[in-house]
Design a protein around this motif. Structure first.
Motif, mmCIF file in Angstrom:
data_model
loop_
_atom_site.group_PDB
_atom_site.id
_atom_site.type_symbol
_atom_site.label_atom_id
_atom_site.label_comp_id
_atom_site.label_asym_id
_atom_site.label_seq_id
_atom_site.Cartn_x
_atom_site.Cartn_y
_atom_site.Cartn_z
ATOM 1 N N GLY A 6 0.827 -1.197 0.000
ATOM 2 C CA GLY A 6 0.000 0.000 0.000
ATOM 3 C C GLY A 6 0.867 1.255 0.000
ATOM 4 O O GLY A 6 1.952 1.279 0.582
ATOM 5 N N TYR A 75 -3.052 3.572 8.011
ATOM 6 C CA TYR A 75 -2.271 2.337 7.987
ATOM 7 C C TYR A 75 -3.141 1.128 8.354
ATOM 8 O O TYR A 75 -3.083 0.081 7.689
ATOM 9 C CB TYR A 75 -1.096 2.432 8.963
ATOM 10 C CG TYR A 75 -0.146 3.581 8.696
ATOM 11 C CD1 TYR A 75 0.077 4.066 7.404
ATOM 12 C CD2 TYR A 75 0.546 4.191 9.741
ATOM 13 C CE1 TYR A 75 0.940 5.117 7.164
ATOM 14 C CE2 TYR A 75 1.425 5.240 9.512
ATOM 15 C CZ TYR A 75 1.615 5.704 8.228
ATOM 16 O OH TYR A 75 2.479 6.743 7.997
ATOM 17 N N ILE A 86 3.359 -1.284 3.884
ATOM 18 C CA ILE A 86 2.969 0.055 3.447
ATOM 19 C C ILE A 86 4.219 0.917 3.304
ATOM 20 O O ILE A 86 5.098 0.908 4.179
ATOM 21 C CB ILE A 86 2.006 0.709 4.462
ATOM 22 C CG1 ILE A 86 0.673 -0.040 4.486
ATOM 23 C CG2 ILE A 86 1.786 2.188 4.134
ATOM 24 C CD1 ILE A 86 -0.224 0.356 5.643
ATOM 25 N N SER A 88 5.010 4.827 3.177
ATOM 26 C CA SER A 88 4.370 6.105 3.509
ATOM 27 C C SER A 88 5.335 7.226 3.147
ATOM 28 O O SER A 88 6.352 7.430 3.810
ATOM 29 C CB SER A 88 4.034 6.120 5.008
ATOM 30 O OG SER A 88 3.140 7.144 5.346
#
Length: 278
Positions: A6, A75, A86, A88
């Motif tokens: 992600g 998250y 993930i 970020s």
């Protein structure tokens, strides 16, 4: 193949809503407070309305990063949806507390969330998130997605012409401007993001000459993989500049009205560009 990585970023990356949706990028909005009323970036107040009102505001707007809880919710949402890890990606840590707050939230998730300093702002950040998301949506590994962000960070740049220096002075985020404000009062300032901070690269007396110099700065960085023309409330002028720059990029240039959080610091009438050099 369903993506397993992600991508999260913040609204200072200026990624157009349709592009974020296409690439599955989760955008955590920053906060702007205008004359006592607080807005979540992109909600309740359009960018066009913000720039129309900005010169008439009695008090300068203030900006803030989202709370750690907002990042934690982002998250948790992605991990619950089946993403294994993930990435970020956020605005330069030298310009905002955003990265530190994201890292604070990420600590609760261990190695499932990796926080990445773009050392950029606006589409200089946005293009890094988009490059990473392009690989993520294709099912690439976390290592490949992180490598894409790192390689993009090395090739991305942002330049801009600041139309009036009053807003940048108020922001207090540019130390050299405070020291030499008097000499800049009657000029258009050309700046770039370098080493994660705003750097002065020149000043020009007239707007016409400033835009021509901006054009030359972009041309010197060609050929380009991606290009965005950035503006604060001057869509027609930005579209015209994008048309002039069209031959330089392999993909059509995006025209982006920069977020209110950035506009608070640069003021109306500014124009610039972010690109990813080929």
């Amino acid at each position: 193949m369903k993506p397993t990585i992600g991508i999260v970023t913040d609204s200072t990356g200026d990624i157009p809503v349709e592009e974020a949706a296409r690439l599955g990028i989760h955008v955590v909005p920053a906060i702007v407070t205008i004359e006592g009323e607080t807005f979540v970036d992109g909600q309740g107040l359009s960018r066009q309305e913000f720039y129309r009102r900005l010169p008439e505001m009695h008090e300068p707007p203030t900006t803030a990063a989202p709370s750690p809880q907002r990042f934690a919710e982002a998250y948790e949402s992605l991990l619950s949806a089946g993403f294994g890890r993930i990435l970020s990606i956020h605005v330069s840590s030298k310009l905002s507390a955003m990265l530190g707050i994201a890292a604070q939230a990420a600590a609760a998730f261990g190695d499932r969330v990796h926080v990445f300093d773009s050392a950029q702002v606006s589409m200089g950040l946005g293009f890094q998130a988009m490059e990473a998301a392009t690989l993520a949506t294709a099912g690439a590994s976390f290592e490949a997605v992180l490598d894409a962000a790192q390689r993009a960070r090395e090739r991305v740049w942002t330049v801009a012409m600041i139309d009036t220096l009053e807003y940048l002075r108020r922001s207090g985020r540019v130390s050299w401007l405070r020291a030499g404000l008097g000499e800049f009062l009657r000029v258009k300032l050309l700046v770039q993001i370098g080493d994660g901070v705003v750097q002065r690269i020149g000043e020009v007396r007239t707007r016409h000459k400033a835009v021509d110099q901006l054009l030359s700065l972009v041309e010197s960085r060609a050929p380009l993989e991606r290009l965005a023309v950035l503006h604060s409330g001057i869509a027609a002028e930005a579209a015209a500049l994008a048309e002039r720059l069209r031959p330089l990029a392999r993909q059509a240039a995006l025209v982006v009205d920069v977020t209110t959080v950035i506009g608070t610091h640069v003021g109306p009438g500014s124009i610039g560009a972010s690109g990813l050099s080929a």
